[in-house]
Design a protein around this motif. Sequence first.
Motif, mmCIF file in Angstrom:
data_model
loop_
_atom_site.group_PDB
_atom_site.id
_atom_site.type_symbol
_atom_site.label_atom_id
_atom_site.label_comp_id
_atom_site.label_asym_id
_atom_site.label_seq_id
_atom_site.Cartn_x
_atom_site.Cartn_y
_atom_site.Cartn_z
ATOM 1 N N UNK A 175 -46.376 16.625 -44.149
ATOM 2 C CA UNK A 175 -46.107 15.187 -44.137
ATOM 3 C C UNK A 175 -45.811 14.721 -42.716
ATOM 4 N N UNK A 176 -46.560 13.717 -42.281
ATOM 5 C CA UNK A 176 -46.295 13.071 -40.992
ATOM 6 C C UNK A 176 -45.793 11.662 -41.287
ATOM 7 N N UNK A 177 -44.639 11.329 -40.754
ATOM 8 C CA UNK A 177 -44.143 9.960 -40.858
ATOM 9 C C UNK A 177 -44.929 9.122 -39.857
ATOM 10 N N UNK A 205 -31.449 7.496 -36.970
ATOM 11 C CA UNK A 205 -31.145 8.003 -38.306
ATOM 12 C C UNK A 205 -32.391 8.327 -39.096
ATOM 13 N N UNK A 206 -33.411 7.479 -39.013
ATOM 14 C CA UNK A 206 -34.651 7.705 -39.753
ATOM 15 C C UNK A 206 -35.371 8.959 -39.283
ATOM 16 N N UNK A 207 -35.402 9.176 -37.980
ATOM 17 C CA UNK A 207 -36.104 10.341 -37.433
ATOM 18 C C UNK A 207 -35.477 11.631 -37.957
ATOM 19 N N UNK A 208 -34.167 11.745 -37.819
ATOM 20 C CA UNK A 208 -33.481 12.964 -38.223
ATOM 21 C C UNK A 208 -33.566 13.172 -39.729
ATOM 22 N N UNK A 209 -33.386 12.108 -40.497
ATOM 23 C CA UNK A 209 -33.469 12.219 -41.960
ATOM 24 C C UNK A 209 -34.849 12.702 -42.390
ATOM 25 N N UNK A 210 -35.893 12.174 -41.764
ATOM 26 C CA UNK A 210 -37.257 12.565 -42.135
ATOM 27 C C UNK A 210 -37.512 14.036 -41.818
ATOM 28 N N UNK A 211 -37.082 14.482 -40.652
ATOM 29 C CA UNK A 211 -37.278 15.887 -40.270
ATOM 30 C C UNK A 211 -36.486 16.798 -41.198
ATOM 31 N N UNK A 212 -35.239 16.411 -41.502
ATOM 32 C CA UNK A 212 -34.419 17.217 -42.405
ATOM 33 C C UNK A 212 -35.021 17.271 -43.804
ATOM 34 N N UNK A 213 -35.695 16.208 -44.207
ATOM 35 C CA UNK A 213 -36.303 16.169 -45.542
ATOM 36 C C UNK A 213 -37.551 17.034 -45.630
ATOM 37 N N UNK A 235 -43.762 15.862 -38.777
ATOM 38 C CA UNK A 235 -43.942 15.060 -37.581
ATOM 39 C C UNK A 235 -43.517 13.629 -37.799
ATOM 40 N N UNK A 236 -43.441 12.897 -36.700
ATOM 41 C CA UNK A 236 -43.023 11.494 -36.728
ATOM 42 C C UNK A 236 -43.797 10.786 -35.622
ATOM 43 N N UNK A 237 -44.716 9.914 -36.037
ATOM 44 C CA UNK A 237 -45.562 9.206 -35.078
ATOM 45 C C UNK A 237 -45.416 7.706 -35.257
ATOM 46 N N UNK A 238 -45.806 6.961 -34.229
ATOM 47 C CA UNK A 238 -45.707 5.505 -34.269
ATOM 48 C C UNK A 238 -47.073 4.893 -34.517
#
Length: 197
Positions: free
Chosen positions: A69-71, A79-87, A91-94
Amino acid sequence: MGRFDGEIPGLRISRPTLTVVGEADSGPRAEALCASLRPDVLLMDLRMPDGDGVESIARMTAAGLPSRVIVLTTYETDGDILRAVEAGAAGHLLKDMPRAELAEAVRCAARGETVLAPSVAARLMDQLRDRPERPRLSERETDVLRLVAEGCTNAEIGRRLFIGESTVKTRLLRAFGKLGVADRTAAVISAMRLGLL
């Protein structure tokens, strides 16, 4: 959601192409499609109707779905970045990143790599540096909490792990103490947020 063998409409790339195999307009719908289609990579927004994207990621991770899953979002709050990684996000992209870079990030995720926008990576590193050390659960405490998360009673946990019910209670109490919680539900939620389950 993408499989690693077709193309993204409007995107011309000479490297291996991508196929969009499904689209969803809510977290629960994305979870259902992911369970049935089993894509290699899932692009997930955090702000959707009928639920929080992070909660959907956590449920898919807990269910053992193989999709990476890539956000993909316009938001990059700490808060959103850390929560997503912990879940369980890979990855996390814009959303404003160039299409070719997005396609390459999807390929990287499909290969098992973590993909982060540079600004997101910097913020995540800052958060992790400032974060208190997470508790360490023993292997048996983790096993017990995993079965609690599946809805098992203490007696069922004891039978499945071949230990007495009093031992199950002892392991739970130790886990409660380490996690700073007072009940089973809070322990499971805390352990999932900390990436211990």
